[in-house]
Design an enzyme around this catalytic site. Sequence first.
Site, PDB file in Angstrom:
ATOM      1  N   ASN A  34      22.807  -6.502   8.358  1.00 13.99           N
ATOM      2  CA  ASN A  34      23.387  -5.596   7.364  1.00 13.99           C
ATOM      3  C   ASN A  34      24.638  -6.155   6.693  1.00 13.99           C
ATOM      4  OD1 ASN A  34      24.309  -2.748   6.317  1.00 13.99           O
ATOM      5  ND2 ASN A  34      25.962  -3.479   7.627  1.00 13.99           N
ATOM      6  N   SER A  53      18.778  -5.839  -1.342  1.00 13.34           N
ATOM      7  CA  SER A  53      19.261  -4.940  -2.395  1.00 13.34           C
ATOM      8  C   SER A  53      18.236  -4.926  -3.515  1.00 13.34           C
ATOM      9  CB  SER A  53      20.597  -5.464  -2.937  1.00 13.34           C
ATOM     10  OG  SER A  53      20.902  -4.818  -4.153  1.00 13.34           O
ATOM     11  N   ASP A  69      32.308 -13.513  12.714  1.00 14.29           N
ATOM     12  CA  ASP A  69      32.093 -13.870  11.308  1.00 14.29           C
ATOM     13  C   ASP A  69      30.641 -14.345  11.219  1.00 14.29           C
ATOM     14  OD1 ASP A  69      31.864 -14.989   8.827  1.00 14.29           O
ATOM     15  OD2 ASP A  69      33.511 -16.432   9.076  1.00 14.29           O
ATOM     16  N   VAL A  70      29.783 -13.543  10.590  1.00 11.12           N
ATOM     17  CA  VAL A  70      28.350 -13.872  10.600  1.00 11.12           C
ATOM     18  C   VAL A  70      28.007 -15.130   9.790  1.00 11.12           C
ATOM     19  CG1 VAL A  70      27.475 -11.554  11.082  1.00 11.12           C
ATOM     20  CG2 VAL A  70      27.850 -12.264   8.704  1.00 11.12           C
ATOM     21  N   ILE A  82      24.250   3.065  -3.239  1.00 14.11           N
ATOM     22  CA  ILE A  82      24.614   3.882  -2.086  1.00 14.11           C
ATOM     23  C   ILE A  82      26.140   4.040  -2.079  1.00 14.11           C
ATOM     24  CG2 ILE A  82      24.452   4.106   0.439  1.00 14.11           C
ATOM     25  CD1 ILE A  82      21.663   3.932  -0.968  1.00 14.11           C
ATOM     26  N   TYR A 101      25.235 -12.687  -5.752  1.00 16.99           N
ATOM     27  CA  TYR A 101      24.767 -11.615  -4.852  1.00 16.99           C
ATOM     28  C   TYR A 101      23.253 -11.427  -4.980  1.00 16.99           C
ATOM     29  CZ  TYR A 101      24.604  -6.835  -2.883  1.00 16.99           C
ATOM     30  OH  TYR A 101      24.311  -5.713  -2.137  1.00 16.99           O
ATOM     31  N   SER A 161      30.900  -1.560  11.573  1.00 14.42           N
ATOM     32  CA  SER A 161      32.052  -0.671  11.756  1.00 14.42           C
ATOM     33  C   SER A 161      32.342   0.207  10.541  1.00 14.42           C
ATOM     34  CB  SER A 161      33.293  -1.488  12.134  1.00 14.42           C
ATOM     35  OG  SER A 161      33.597  -2.365  11.091  1.00 14.42           O
ATOM     36  N   ARG A 162      31.639  -0.014   9.424  1.00  9.02           N
ATOM     37  CA  ARG A 162      31.876   0.869   8.267  1.00  9.02           C
ATOM     38  C   ARG A 162      30.624   0.905   7.385  1.00  9.02           C
ATOM     39  NH1 ARG A 162      35.710  -2.487   3.972  1.00  9.02           N
ATOM     40  NH2 ARG A 162      33.972  -2.719   2.518  1.00  9.02           N
ATOM     41  N   LYS A 210      20.355 -11.921  -2.101  1.00  7.66           N
ATOM     42  CA  LYS A 210      19.472 -10.832  -1.675  1.00  7.66           C
ATOM     43  C   LYS A 210      18.006 -11.173  -1.971  1.00  7.66           C
ATOM     44  CE  LYS A 210      22.645  -8.040  -0.036  1.00  7.66           C
ATOM     45  NZ  LYS A 210      22.692  -7.750   1.393  1.00  7.66           N
TER      46      LYS A 210
HETATM   47  N1  LIG Z   1      26.374   0.154  -1.103  1.00 13.74           N
HETATM   48  C1  LIG Z   1      25.329  -0.139  -1.857  1.00 13.74           C
HETATM   49  O1  LIG Z   1      25.097   0.458  -2.914  1.00 13.74           O
HETATM   50  C2  LIG Z   1      24.379  -1.233  -1.449  1.00 13.74           C
HETATM   51  C3  LIG Z   1      23.247  -1.433  -2.242  1.00 13.74           C
HETATM   52  C4  LIG Z   1      22.336  -2.415  -1.887  1.00 13.74           C
HETATM   53  C5  LIG Z   1      22.556  -3.185  -0.759  1.00 13.74           C
HETATM   54  N2  LIG Z   1      23.680  -2.976  -0.010  1.00 13.74           N
HETATM   55  C6  LIG Z   1      23.849  -3.831   1.166  1.00 13.74           C
HETATM   56  O2  LIG Z   1      24.047  -3.039   2.310  1.00 13.74           O
HETATM   57  C7  LIG Z   1      24.862  -3.747   3.256  1.00 13.74           C
HETATM   58  C8  LIG Z   1      26.025  -2.866   3.668  1.00 13.74           C
HETATM   59  O3  LIG Z   1      26.790  -2.582   2.501  1.00 13.74           O
HETATM   60  P1  LIG Z   1      27.917  -1.447   2.439  1.00 13.74           P
HETATM   61  O4  LIG Z   1      27.764  -0.758   1.145  1.00 13.74           O
HETATM   62  O5  LIG Z   1      27.953  -0.671   3.691  1.00 13.74           O
HETATM   63  O6  LIG Z   1      29.203  -2.382   2.307  1.00 13.74           O
HETATM   64  P2  LIG Z   1      30.595  -2.396   3.069  1.00 13.74           P
HETATM   65  O7  LIG Z   1      31.419  -3.344   2.297  1.00 13.74           O
HETATM   66  O8  LIG Z   1      31.092  -0.997   3.279  1.00 13.74           O
HETATM   67  O9  LIG Z   1      30.207  -2.989   4.497  1.00 13.74           O
HETATM   68  C9  LIG Z   1      29.852  -4.328   4.659  1.00 13.74           C
HETATM   69  C10 LIG Z   1      29.985  -4.670   6.120  1.00 13.74           C
HETATM   70  O10 LIG Z   1      29.728  -6.061   6.280  1.00 13.74           O
HETATM   71  C11 LIG Z   1      30.721  -6.606   7.105  1.00 13.74           C
HETATM   72  N3  LIG Z   1      30.939  -8.026   6.825  1.00 13.74           N
HETATM   73  C12 LIG Z   1      31.251  -8.590   5.630  1.00 13.74           C
HETATM   74  N4  LIG Z   1      31.398  -9.922   5.789  1.00 13.74           N
HETATM   75  C13 LIG Z   1      31.184 -10.186   7.104  1.00 13.74           C
HETATM   76  C14 LIG Z   1      31.215 -11.371   7.877  1.00 13.74           C
HETATM   77  N5  LIG Z   1      31.487 -12.576   7.349  1.00 13.74           N
HETATM   78  N6  LIG Z   1      30.942 -11.266   9.202  1.00 13.74           N
HETATM   79  C15 LIG Z   1      30.669 -10.072   9.774  1.00 13.74           C
HETATM   80  N7  LIG Z   1      30.613  -8.924   9.084  1.00 13.74           N
HETATM   81  C16 LIG Z   1      30.890  -8.983   7.765  1.00 13.74           C
HETATM   82  C17 LIG Z   1      31.975  -5.794   6.800  1.00 13.74           C
HETATM   83  O11 LIG Z   1      32.929  -5.900   7.841  1.00 13.74           O
HETATM   84  C18 LIG Z   1      31.389  -4.400   6.669  1.00 13.74           C
HETATM   85  O12 LIG Z   1      31.289  -3.802   7.936  1.00 13.74           O
HETATM   86  C19 LIG Z   1      25.279  -5.035   2.558  1.00 13.74           C
HETATM   87  O13 LIG Z   1      24.428  -6.088   2.946  1.00 13.74           O
HETATM   88  C20 LIG Z   1      25.075  -4.719   1.091  1.00 13.74           C
HETATM   89  O14 LIG Z   1      24.848  -5.876   0.329  1.00 13.74           O
HETATM   90  C21 LIG Z   1      24.597  -2.020  -0.323  1.00 13.74           C
END
Ligand SMILES: NC(=O)c1ccc[n+]([C@@H]2O[C@H](COP(=O)([O-])OP(=O)(O)OC[C@H]3O[C@@H](n4cnc5c(N)ncnc54)[C@H](O)[C@@H]3O)[C@@H](O)[C@H]2O)c1
Length: 242
Positions: free
Chosen positions: A86, A138, A59-60, A184, A151, A10-11, A155
Site C-alpha cells: 500500500n 491507482s 523504508d520500503v 479517495i 506516479y 499508520s495513516r 502504478k
Molecule cells: N488517496 C487516493 O485518492 C489514492 C488513489 C489511488 C491510489 N492511492 C494509493 O493508495 C496508497 C495509500 O495512499 P493514501 O491516500 O493513504 O496516502 P497517504 O499519503 O495518506 O499514505 C501513504 C502511506 O505510505 C507510507 N509510505 C510512503 N513512503 C514510504 C516508504 N518509503 N516506506 C514506507 N512507507 C512509506 C506513508 O508513511 C503512509 O503511511 C498509495 O499507494 C496511493 O498511491 C491513493
Amino acid sequence: MSVALITGGSRGIGRVIALTLAEAGYDIAFCYTSNETAAKETAAEIEKTGVKALPIKTDVSNESDVTTMVQAAKDTFGSIDVLVNNAGITRDGLLLRMSDKDISDVLNTNLKSAFYTTKAVLRDMMKNRRGKIINITSIVGITGNAGQSNYAASKAGLIGFTKSVADEYGSKGICVNAVAPGFIETEMTEKLPEEVKAAYLERIGLKRFGAPEDVANVVKFLASPDSDYITGQVIEVTGGMR
Ligand SMILES: NC(=O)c1ccc[n+]([C@@H]2O[C@H](COP(=O)([O-])OP(=O)(O)OC[C@H]3O[C@@H](n4cnc5c(N)ncnc54)[C@H](O)[C@@H]3O)[C@@H](O)[C@H]2O)c1
C-alpha cells in the site's frame, strides 16, 4: 489465526486496511516511515479488536529494510498469509520540470518496493501453498494523468508486476491482485487545489469521493477465501470515474 503485513499502515488507506483486516481476525504487521506516535496509536486501535499488532519502522524503497521488516513479522507471527503493498508517494509536476529525484523516489517507493516485499514473502507462501498478495495501484496507472507521469508509470508498472507474478506463482496456490482506487479522501488528496477536486468530482458517476473504507473492503475480500479463484486482476474502486 491468519497474519497480514501492510506497508504504510499508520495513516490513510493503509491504516483503514489494517483496522479492517484486524476486525476480520488477522494479526497485523504494518510498517511506518517516521511517525512513531501515529504507529503506536494505530497498533493500540488494532489490538482493541482482539488481535495482535506489530508496527515496524521501514523504508520500503530500501531492500535491506524490507528484508528486516519481513523477518521481524515472521519472528513474531510465524508466517505471513496476506501481503498488502500500500505504501506510496506522489511527486507531481510536468515532465519537463520533473527532477531525476522526483522520478526515482516515486518509482522506488511505489514500484520497486513491491519487488522487495513480494520476494521476501513468496518462499514461505509457496511452502504453505497459499498466500494473497494485494497491490494498491491507482486508476491513473490505467488512464494516465497529466502532471503525474512518474506516479502513473509506477502504478502502471505495478499492474504489469501483479499480472506477471500471478502467472508465475498461481500453480503454488498464491493469488496476486491489484486494487485501483480513484479519488479517495486522505492526506494524499487533501493537498490538491479545490478546482482540481471539483473537476474530479464531475467525472465520478456516484458524485462523491471515496473513503479509505471503500478500498479496505475490497482488500478484505481479496484477502479472504471468498476470492480464491480470482488472480491477476485489477479491481477498480473509483465510484464510476470516467
Ligand atoms: N488517496 C487516493 O485518492 C489514492 C488513489 C489511488 C491510489 N492511492 C494509493 O493508495 C496508497 C495509500 O495512499 P493514501 O491516500 O493513504 O496516502 P497517504 O499519503 O495518506 O499514505 C501513504 C502511506 O505510505 C507510507 N509510505 C510512503 N513512503 C514510504 C516508504 N518509503 N516506506 C514506507 N512507507 C512509506 C506513508 O508513511 C503512509 O503511511 C498509495 O499507494 C496511493 O498511491 C491513493
